[in-house]
Motif scaffolding. Structure first.
Motif, short mmCIF file in Angstrom:
data_model
loop_
_atom_site.label_atom_id
_atom_site.label_comp_id
_atom_site.label_asym_id
_atom_site.label_seq_id
_atom_site.Cartn_x
_atom_site.Cartn_y
_atom_site.Cartn_z
N ALA A 1 0.41 -1.02 -0.01
CA ALA A 1 -0.13 0.00 0.07
C ALA A 1 0.52 1.30 -0.33
O ALA A 1 0.65 2.17 -0.36
N ARG A 2 1.85 1.18 0.76
CA ARG A 2 2.99 2.63 0.37
C ARG A 2 3.32 3.12 -0.88
O ARG A 2 3.17 3.56 -1.15
N THR A 3 4.20 1.45 -1.26
CA THR A 3 4.69 1.23 -2.68
C THR A 3 3.59 2.45 -3.93
O THR A 3 3.73 2.54 -4.03
N GLY A 4 1.79 1.54 -3.64
CA GLY A 4 1.03 1.99 -3.96
C GLY A 4 1.07 3.98 -4.41
O GLY A 4 0.86 4.22 -4.49
N LEU A 5 1.28 4.20 -3.00
CA LEU A 5 1.14 5.55 -2.67
C LEU A 5 1.76 6.23 -3.08
O LEU A 5 1.63 7.26 -3.90
N ALA A 6 3.49 5.85 -3.09
CA ALA A 6 4.31 6.83 -3.43
C ALA A 6 3.82 6.74 -4.94
O ALA A 6 4.36 7.96 -5.76
#
Length: 269
Positions: A59-64
């Protein structure tokens, strides 16, 4: 950095080196990472979201990727997204790491074209110029001047005279992310040396060394530390004679002034 932040930075360092060695535009990658670092520095909410260990890494990767995907090169987005998926001791470590990785990308790219020594020397020289020029030092530290204004000043002084990598690094030093511009440049000089697997020796002498003296001193220090040592030389009349050498936290003081000081202490005792 310590703990998981240091481990994450080491992993990303390998990624950036592989990208540049694989043909990625190091200058573009570096400036992209600087841009991402600046955004995260000024937006603590986003920074915390990208480093929140309670959120799944995917999820953090997708947000970035969502935030930066339309603004950075593909190589830069890949690094930032991977960084967001890793663990960091403090959220501020992510922004700091991206700046360090930006320096690494730019320096490695310059080194690939044979300009590594030039960039290191120009960075050091500009730092000395700021230190010794009161007017320039005041202009670069003036809180009333915008970052854009300070960067324009840098370009006016260096473009066409210094390597483009040097200009990019000094512009980053002018963003205000460090205590002073000179402290930022000192940090970048150290990072540049580390990126090139070298040590930097700060040499203070009363008179400039000639080419043979510099070569002998560099060879002696390289033999002592078992690594290539690059000399940054400062002419300082206060040393009177001899050589004062600093390599990291180690100091070799063979100056006349230090011997006079020692003699004075013995007489006083």
């Amino acid at each position: 950095m310590h703990g998981s932040s240091a481990e994450s930075l080491a992993r990303l360092t390998d990624r950036v080196v592989a990208a540049v060695e694989g043909g990625a535009d190091g200058a573009e990658l570096g400036t992209g990472l600087f841009g991402a670092s600046a955004v995260l520095t000024t937006q603590p909410g986003l920074r915390r979201a990208l480093t929140d260990p309670s959120t799944e890494a995917a999820a953090r990767t997708g947000l970035a990727e969502t935030v930066f995907g339309k603004h950075l090169s593909g190589a830069a987005v890949t690094v930032v997204a991977e960084a967001a998926g890793l663990r960091w001791v403090a959220s501020a470590d992510l922004a700091d790491a991206l700046e360090q990785l930006g320096v690494l990308a730019i320096v490695r790219a310059a080194d690939r074209e044979g300009a590594g020594d030039r960039v290191e020397e120009e960075l050091f020289a500009f730092g000395r110029t700021v230190t010794e020029n009161h007017e320039l030092r005041s202009a670069m530290s003036d809180p009333a001047r915008s970052v854009a204004d300070k960067q324009a000043l840098v370009r006016g002084l260096l473009e066409g005279k210094a390597h483009p990598s040097t200009v990019a690094l000094v512009e980053q030093a002018a963003t205000g992310g460090h205590l002073t511009v000179t402290s930022a440049i000192d940090t970048f000089v150290a990072l540049a040396a580390k990126a090139r697997n070298r040590l930097v020796a700060l040499v203070r002498v009363a008179q400039p060394l000639d080419a043979d003296e510099e070569k002998r001193l560099a060879a002696a220090l390289s033999a002592q530390y078992d690594r290539t040592v690059h000399l940054n030389t400062v002419v300082d009349p206060s040393v009177l004679g001899g050589v004062h050498v600093s390599v990291g936290d180690e100091v070799i003081d063979g100056t006349v002034s230090s011997r006079l000081d020692e003699a004075g202490r013995r007489l006083a005792g």
